[in-house]
Each structure stands twice: as structure tokens, then as C-alpha cells.
Design a protein around this motif. Structure first.
Motif, PDB file in Angstrom:
ATOM      1  N   VAL A 141       0.812  -1.209   0.000  1.00 16.32           N
ATOM      2  CA  VAL A 141       0.000   0.000   0.000  1.00 16.32           C
ATOM      3  C   VAL A 141       0.852   1.267   0.000  1.00 16.32           C
ATOM      4  CG1 VAL A 141      -0.216   0.188   2.514  1.00 16.32           C
ATOM      5  CG2 VAL A 141      -2.067   1.028   1.035  1.00 16.32           C
ATOM      6  N   ALA A 142       2.098   1.167   0.457  1.00 20.62           N
ATOM      7  CA  ALA A 142       2.981   2.332   0.483  1.00 20.62           C
ATOM      8  C   ALA A 142       3.294   2.853  -0.910  1.00 20.62           C
ATOM      9  CB  ALA A 142       4.287   1.976   1.211  1.00 20.62           C
ATOM     10  N   LEU A 143       3.076   2.026  -1.931  1.00 21.55           N
ATOM     11  CA  LEU A 143       3.362   2.421  -3.315  1.00 21.55           C
ATOM     12  C   LEU A 143       2.175   3.128  -3.966  1.00 21.55           C
ATOM     13  CD1 LEU A 143       5.044  -0.914  -4.473  1.00 21.55           C
ATOM     14  CD2 LEU A 143       6.221   1.216  -3.906  1.00 21.55           C
ATOM     15  N   ARG A 144       1.024   3.075  -3.320  1.00 18.42           N
ATOM     16  CA  ARG A 144      -0.198   3.545  -3.974  1.00 18.42           C
ATOM     17  C   ARG A 144      -0.181   5.052  -4.237  1.00 18.42           C
ATOM     18  NH1 ARG A 144      -6.555   2.105  -2.868  1.00 18.42           N
ATOM     19  NH2 ARG A 144      -7.406   3.995  -3.809  1.00 18.42           N
ATOM     20  N   GLU A 145       0.254   5.847  -3.281  1.00 14.00           N
ATOM     21  CA  GLU A 145       0.191   7.303  -3.427  1.00 14.00           C
ATOM     22  C   GLU A 145       0.992   7.790  -4.632  1.00 14.00           C
ATOM     23  OE1 GLU A 145       1.090  11.443  -0.916  1.00 14.00           O
ATOM     24  OE2 GLU A 145       1.279   9.489   0.069  1.00 14.00           O
ATOM     25  N   GLU A 176       7.067 -11.623  -1.864  1.00 17.37           N
ATOM     26  CA  GLU A 176       7.574 -12.636  -0.940  1.00 17.37           C
ATOM     27  C   GLU A 176       9.101 -12.687  -0.948  1.00 17.37           C
ATOM     28  OE1 GLU A 176       5.769 -16.348  -1.887  1.00 17.37           O
ATOM     29  OE2 GLU A 176       3.745 -15.714  -1.271  1.00 17.37           O
ATOM     30  N   ARG A 177       9.705 -12.193  -2.011  1.00 14.93           N
ATOM     31  CA  ARG A 177      11.168 -12.167  -2.105  1.00 14.93           C
ATOM     32  C   ARG A 177      11.735 -10.778  -1.782  1.00 14.93           C
ATOM     33  NH1 ARG A 177      13.370 -16.016  -6.856  1.00 14.93           N
ATOM     34  NH2 ARG A 177      11.576 -17.386  -7.180  1.00 14.93           N
ATOM     35  N   GLY A 178      10.870  -9.862  -1.369  1.00 13.07           N
ATOM     36  CA  GLY A 178      11.335  -8.525  -1.030  1.00 13.07           C
ATOM     37  C   GLY A 178      11.483  -7.599  -2.215  1.00 13.07           C
ATOM     38  N   ILE A 179      10.845  -7.952  -3.351  1.00 19.78           N
ATOM     39  CA  ILE A 179      10.875  -7.098  -4.546  1.00 19.78           C
ATOM     40  C   ILE A 179       9.520  -6.419  -4.670  1.00 19.78           C
ATOM     41  CG2 ILE A 179      11.224  -6.984  -7.040  1.00 19.78           C
ATOM     42  CD1 ILE A 179      12.740  -9.638  -6.865  1.00 19.78           C
ATOM     43  N   GLU A 180       9.493  -5.082  -4.635  1.00 18.89           N
ATOM     44  CA  GLU A 180       8.222  -4.373  -4.734  1.00 18.89           C
ATOM     45  C   GLU A 180       7.748  -4.314  -6.180  1.00 18.89           C
ATOM     46  OE1 GLU A 180       9.291  -0.693  -2.885  1.00 18.89           O
ATOM     47  OE2 GLU A 180       9.924   0.227  -4.770  1.00 18.89           O
ATOM     48  N   GLY A 181       6.434  -4.148  -6.348  1.00 19.24           N
ATOM     49  CA  GLY A 181       5.901  -4.184  -7.708  1.00 19.24           C
ATOM     50  C   GLY A 181       4.684  -3.310  -7.904  1.00 19.24           C
ATOM     51  N   ILE A 182       4.547  -2.802  -9.117  1.00 15.27           N
ATOM     52  CA  ILE A 182       3.386  -2.013  -9.526  1.00 15.27           C
ATOM     53  C   ILE A 182       2.890  -2.563 -10.858  1.00 15.27           C
ATOM     54  CG2 ILE A 182       2.543   0.270 -10.213  1.00 15.27           C
ATOM     55  CD1 ILE A 182       4.665   1.517  -8.436  1.00 15.27           C
ATOM     56  N   CYS A 183       1.598  -2.827 -10.940  1.00  8.63           N
ATOM     57  CA  CYS A 183       0.996  -3.292 -12.185  1.00  8.63           C
ATOM     58  C   CYS A 183       0.198  -2.159 -12.812  1.00  8.63           C
ATOM     59  CB  CYS A 183       0.081  -4.485 -11.912  1.00  8.63           C
ATOM     60  SG  CYS A 183      -0.775  -5.095 -13.385  1.00  8.63           S
TER      61      CYS A 183
END
Length: 248
Positions: A141-145, A176-183
Motif C-alpha cells: 500500500v505504500a506504493l499507492r500514493e 515474498e522475495r522482497g521485490i516491490e511491484g506495480i501493475c
């Protein structure tokens, strides 16, 4: 043949800050964006991936030579980031294959040192679009803004059926591997290859990454396709009027 075979094309130690996935999907939106970026940046192919989970078919080149379906990883160093691109011919034909291939793609991402993944695709509406929104999903959720500031639309329970294939699995399995993602998913009818939707996704991706990407060729393709779409609308309207006059 191995279930999944990854062939690195050189023995070099490669590095990438981000991975952009643009495998085939609805409207070929993600594929159009990623391949456009590869061409604009002059990215170098570093790996080929073949698998028994791909469709049981071969592709024929312009010389009539058959080859296995293949996905590929490209790499480029820009002023902002080093970027890996995951593109190719196909996705898996089975649920098991989707998971195993996503794991294999993430193995490559980890080996490259990737910290963030952008997955790109189309959001099928079943209707021809006048305006194109870019819907999104994030691994945290930290990536949403920051995504919303770049123009991404987050709509409750949308897409209703979830995100199928690599674009969705890379987000959750990557987290799960600590890689953040945005679709990023561009609205598209799902009936046609949609460069207009791809152009919208590219704009949002540029805003998110700060990358300066020449979108001229993609914009031209979008304009050409819009002409075709307008003709389709005219035919649909004419058919509807004909049916109404017949009923009346």
C-alpha cells in the motif's frame, strides 16, 4: 528438454535496478509498451527462455524456418536506471506453468539485483474506449500514493476477475522475495491490438520512473488504430439503425 530452460547469452555479470514485464496479454498492451521501449533505448538481449509450459507450437520466420516459442530478457543502462525487460511470444498454457515460470522470472530478477518490478497489461472492458484510463495494483500500500500521482486509477474490486498470468503473479510472488511491484493496466476493448491503450500506459510509466521516452511511433500507431476503430463504430451504428428500422 527441461521444463523451463534459461539460456544466458553471455557470461557477464549483469545488473538491473528495475524489471519491466510486457508479455502477451489483453490487447497486447504491455507487449507494445515494452517492445517500444526496447527499440527506443536500443536494449541488448541477454537471455532466452523456453519451456514445456508454452503452447505446443513453433513459429515460422520470414525465411520459412521454424523455431520454438521463446521469451526474452533485454537490458539497457539509462541515465536514471539500469532496466531489464521481460518480453516474448507467449505465456503459459497451464496454471502450474504460470506459477513455475513466474518463479523462474523472479530468479532472473534476483540474480540481476532488481528492486522493483513494473508489470504491464490490458484491462479488458469488452467495449471500444473513447478515453483510456490506466488501472493499477501494487504489492504494498505504500506504493499507492506515488502511483496515483502518476495517473493510476485504483478502483475497489477492479479488475473483478483479478490479474491473470505473469502481470499479477510477479507482484505477489515478488513481494515474498522482497521485490516491490506495480501493475499498470490500460483500458482496452480486448478485441484488437491496442496501441492507444499502450500509449496511455507508457505515459503513466514515464511519470512513475522519470524516464524520458520518445512516444512518437507509438502515438502514430495509436492514431492509425483510432481510424480503424472509428470505422468499426460507424459499422456498429449503421447495423443498430438498420435493426431498429426493421423492428419499427
Amino acid at each position: 528438454m527441461d521444463d523451463i530452460r534459461i539460456k544466458m547469452l553471455a557470461d557477464e555479470k549483469y545488473h538491473a535496478d528495475i524489471l519491466i514485464e510486457g508479455l502477451p496479454g489483453v490487447g497486447q498492451v504491455g507487449k507494445l509498451v515494452a517492445e517500444h521501449m526496447i527499440e527506443e533505448f536500443g536494449a541488448e538481449k541477454i537471455a532466452e527462455i523456453t519451456s514445456i509450459f508454452f503452447p505446443p507450437q513453433v513459429l515460422i520466420d520470414e525465411n520459412g524456418v521454424a523455431r520454438l516459442s521463446c521469451n526474452e530478457v533485454y537490458l539497457v543502462n539509462t541515465d536514471n536506471y539500469s532496466i531489464a525487460f521481460l518480453v516474448g511470444d507467449v505465456q503459459s498454457t497451464s496454471a502450474e506453468g504460470h506459477y513455475l515460470l513466474a518463479d523462474a522470472y523472479l530468479d532472473i530478477a534476483e540474480e540481476l539485483g532488481v528492486k522493483r518490478i513494473y508489470t504491464l497489461g490490458g484491462y479488458g472492458t469488452g467495449q471500444l474506449q473513447e478515453e483510456t484510463q490506466v488501472f493499477g495494483a501494487v504489492s504494498d500500500v505504500a506504493l499507492r500514493e506515488s502511483a496515483e500521482e502518476a495517473g493510476v486509477v485504483f478502483s475497489r474490486d477492479e479488475p473483478g476477475g483479478g490479474i491473470i498470468g505473469a502481470s499479477g503473479l510477479l507482484l505477489s510472488l515478488g513481494a515474498e522475495r522482497g521485490i516491490e511491484g506495480i501493475c499498470l493496466m490500460g483500458e482496452t476493448s480486448g478485441y484488437i491490438v491496442d496501441p492507444k491503450s499502450a500509449h496511455a500506459v507508457l505515459g503513466v510509466l514515464s511519470a512513475l520512473t522519470g524516464l524520458d521516452i520518445d512516444d512518437t511511433k507509438l502515438e502514430e500507431r495509436a492514431a492509425e488504430m483510432e481510424g480503424i476503430v472509428e470505422k468499426i463504430r460507424e459499422l456498429e451504428n449503421a447495423k443498430a439503425e438498420e435493426e431498429l428500422s426493421y423492428i419499427g
